[in-house]
Design an enzyme around this catalytic site. Structure first.
Site, PDB file in Angstrom:
ATOM      1  N   HIS A  59      66.287  75.199  68.577  1.00 19.12           N
ATOM      2  CA  HIS A  59      67.364  74.210  69.527  1.00 19.12           C
ATOM      3  C   HIS A  59      66.809  74.570  70.277  1.00 19.12           C
ATOM      4  CE1 HIS A  59      71.591  73.833  70.725  1.00 19.12           C
ATOM      5  NE2 HIS A  59      71.234  73.471  72.129  1.00 19.12           N
ATOM      6  N   GLY A  67      70.662  65.652  82.943  1.00 14.16           N
ATOM      7  CA  GLY A  67      71.276  64.128  83.629  1.00 14.16           C
ATOM      8  C   GLY A  67      72.256  64.560  83.691  1.00 14.16           C
ATOM      9  N   GLU A  68      72.474  65.445  83.959  1.00 12.94           N
ATOM     10  CA  GLU A  68      73.770  66.419  84.100  1.00 12.94           C
ATOM     11  C   GLU A  68      74.288  66.163  85.936  1.00 12.94           C
ATOM     12  OE1 GLU A  68      74.291  70.006  82.151  1.00 12.94           O
ATOM     13  OE2 GLU A  68      74.683  69.077  80.235  1.00 12.94           O
ATOM     14  N   TYR A 128      77.031  66.000  71.997  1.00 18.81           N
ATOM     15  CA  TYR A 128      77.708  66.425  72.183  1.00 18.81           C
ATOM     16  C   TYR A 128      79.173  66.245  71.281  1.00 18.81           C
ATOM     17  CZ  TYR A 128      76.315  69.809  76.299  1.00 18.81           C
ATOM     18  OH  TYR A 128      76.130  71.546  76.534  1.00 18.81           O
ATOM     19  N   ARG A 161      82.148  69.579  79.421  1.00 18.04           N
ATOM     20  CA  ARG A 161      81.545  68.563  78.953  1.00 18.04           C
ATOM     21  C   ARG A 161      81.592  67.658  77.441  1.00 18.04           C
ATOM     22  NH1 ARG A 161      76.716  71.840  80.711  1.00 18.04           N
ATOM     23  NH2 ARG A 161      77.567  73.236  79.988  1.00 18.04           N
ATOM     24  N   HIS A 193      77.647  74.169  70.369  1.00 16.19           N
ATOM     25  CA  HIS A 193      77.636  74.314  71.869  1.00 16.19           C
ATOM     26  C   HIS A 193      78.493  74.865  72.515  1.00 16.19           C
ATOM     27  CE1 HIS A 193      76.930  73.657  75.770  1.00 16.19           C
ATOM     28  NE2 HIS A 193      77.950  73.658  76.039  1.00 16.19           N
ATOM     29  N   ARG A 225      76.312  83.221  76.722  1.00 13.54           N
ATOM     30  CA  ARG A 225      76.195  82.655  78.016  1.00 13.54           C
ATOM     31  C   ARG A 225      77.868  83.932  79.176  1.00 13.54           C
ATOM     32  NH1 ARG A 225      77.017  76.705  76.920  1.00 13.54           N
ATOM     33  NH2 ARG A 225      77.110  77.092  79.919  1.00 13.54           N
ATOM     34  N   ASP A 283      66.760  76.865  74.308  1.00 13.41           N
ATOM     35  CA  ASP A 283      67.508  75.413  74.678  1.00 13.41           C
ATOM     36  C   ASP A 283      66.629  74.959  75.137  1.00 13.41           C
ATOM     37  OD1 ASP A 283      69.780  73.789  74.784  1.00 13.41           O
ATOM     38  OD2 ASP A 283      70.233  75.563  76.379  1.00 13.41           O
ATOM     39  N   SER A 287      68.822  71.413  80.745  1.00 14.87           N
ATOM     40  CA  SER A 287      68.753  71.756  81.763  1.00 14.87           C
ATOM     41  C   SER A 287      69.541  72.686  81.905  1.00 14.87           C
ATOM     42  CB  SER A 287      69.433  70.370  82.922  1.00 14.87           C
ATOM     43  OG  SER A 287      71.092  69.624  81.891  1.00 14.87           O
TER      44      SER A 287
END
Ligand code: ZN
Length: 387
Positions: A59, A67-68, A128, A161, A193, A225, A283, A287
């Site tokens: 991944h 770009g978040e 996403y 998101r 995700h 997470r 990952d 970002s």
């Protein structure tokens, strides 16, 4: 031909002191006391070193992501030297939040570029969002017609998101990916995700309970997470599903409750999860945003593929997980789960991807990808085209 002699070999199973003979980018033999005439073969004495399969990072945002926090926070592409330093000889590239300024065509081109530079690559179709953007018009066509495309993702759920896919949309996507995988002989797996949302694995549990699609069709990622998601992951894995940990992190995430991968691996094994159900991925180039309490982005870092192996090392050195138990999460497991043929094992017929580690502290000493030295005794012997 390249003959690695006298290393302590983990295939990733513990094989003891054996030699590894490679030619034409493949492993020919893994046996004790292989002898070859020096005029045909480079012989490297790896006495005292530990030989393991090249790492598979399943991944990675190889084209950059993010770009978040606005345009200036779009993250850079993966540089070959990062993969080399991290011992990563196979990457699976994917798009993330941004499927507008980043495209599958670009992702595929970047993957081919990394191939030319010396490592092996695969890609996932989509990003996403649901409905999914594909390269050829459908998930099945992508899987059937594009060799490098092996699955779908990362599709975001339980996240602010996410495009908030409905149950029906999500099931259809998984079903298409399953059919495409069956028809093409690929895994057709859906990389999911997971965000910090309360719903956690709800959608996945419902698919498994209400449809014929098996738990093994999915590889939910970022399972470490937060503490709640981690516990859900244990139940999912004990029920036969796979779980993927994300190694790129920042201290703020750990402070907020993210489970460090090395510790999480030990805890899952202690909880009775089979090691075969677990993978780690970096990952990389994604970002690493930090949000304030209102959900505003207040900072952005970049994930690194070099974070992958250190979590395995920490599992061994700090958490006392045996090396042959920890190694599969970045070698044999992702190769098997994603059906990456020839990857993840030191065995005859497999690709000649190998990492040498120093004994004791397990630092990356040398890296061989498809039979070519990319790093030798700590010195990089290859770099990306523009590095
Ligand atoms: Zn993600």
């Amino acid at each position: 031909m390249l003959l690695i002699k006298n290393a302590e070999v983990y295939t990733p199973a513990r094989a003891g002191r054996v030699d590894v003979l490679m030619a034409g980018g493949r492993i020919l033999r893994v046996e004790p006391e292989i002898r070859m005439p020096a005029e045909y073969c480079e012989v490297f004495d790896a006495a005292g070193l530990v030989a393991v399969p090249g790492f598979v990072d399943a991944h990675v945002h190889i084209l950059g992501g993010g770009g978040e926090g606005g345009y200036a926070t779009r993250t850079p592409e993966l540089a070959l030297s990062d993969a080399i330093r991290g011992g990563v000889t196979t990457v699976v590239g994917c798009l993330g939040t941004d499927g507008v300024t980043r495209s599958l065509a670009g992702l595929l081109a970047k993957a081919r570029g990394l191939d030319e530079e010396g490592i092996s690559t695969f890609v996932l179709t989509g990003h996403y969002a649901v409905p999914l953007q594909t390269l050829t018009g459908s998930i099945e066509r992508d899987l059937l017609f594009v060799d490098k495309i092996i699955g779908v993702g990362e599709v975001a759920i339980s996240d602010h998101r996410s495009t908030q896919p409905t149950f029906d949309e999500f099931v259809r996507l998984a079903a298409e990916s399953r059919r495409g995988g069956i028809l093409s002989g690929k895994a057709g797996i859906v990389n999911i995700h997971l965000g910090d949302g309360r719903r956690g694995l709800d959608l996945l549990r419902r698919v498994i309970a209400e449809t014929e699609i098996p738990a093994t069709q999915f590889l939910p990622t970022h399972i470490n997470r937060n503490p709640g998601l981690f516990e859900e992951g244990i139940a999912h894995a004990k029920g036969g599903g796979f779980v993927d940990f994300t190694t790129s992190s920042i201290p703020a995430y750990i402070a907020e409750g993210e489970v460090k991968c090395s510790e999480g691996l030990r805890r899952m094994l202690e909880a009775g999860v089979a090691g075969t159900q677990i993978t780690f991925t970096s990952d990389g180039q994604g970002s690493l945003p930090t949000f304030d309490e209102q959900g505003r982005t207040v900072g952005v870092g970049v994930g690194r593929v070099t974070s992958l192996f250190p979590e395995v090392r920490d599992a061994v050195l700090q958490e006392r997980v045996p090396l042959d138990v920890a190694l599969p999460v970045i070698t044999a497991n992702p190769a098997r789960i994603l059906k990456l043929r020839g990857k993840g094992q030191l065995a005859a017929g497999h690709d000649a991807d190998l990492v040498l580690l120093t004994p004791g502290d397990l630092e990356i000493h040398s890296v061989v990808a498809r039979g070519r030295w990319l790093m030798k005794a700590g010195a990089a012997l290859a770099r990306g085209t523009f590095e």
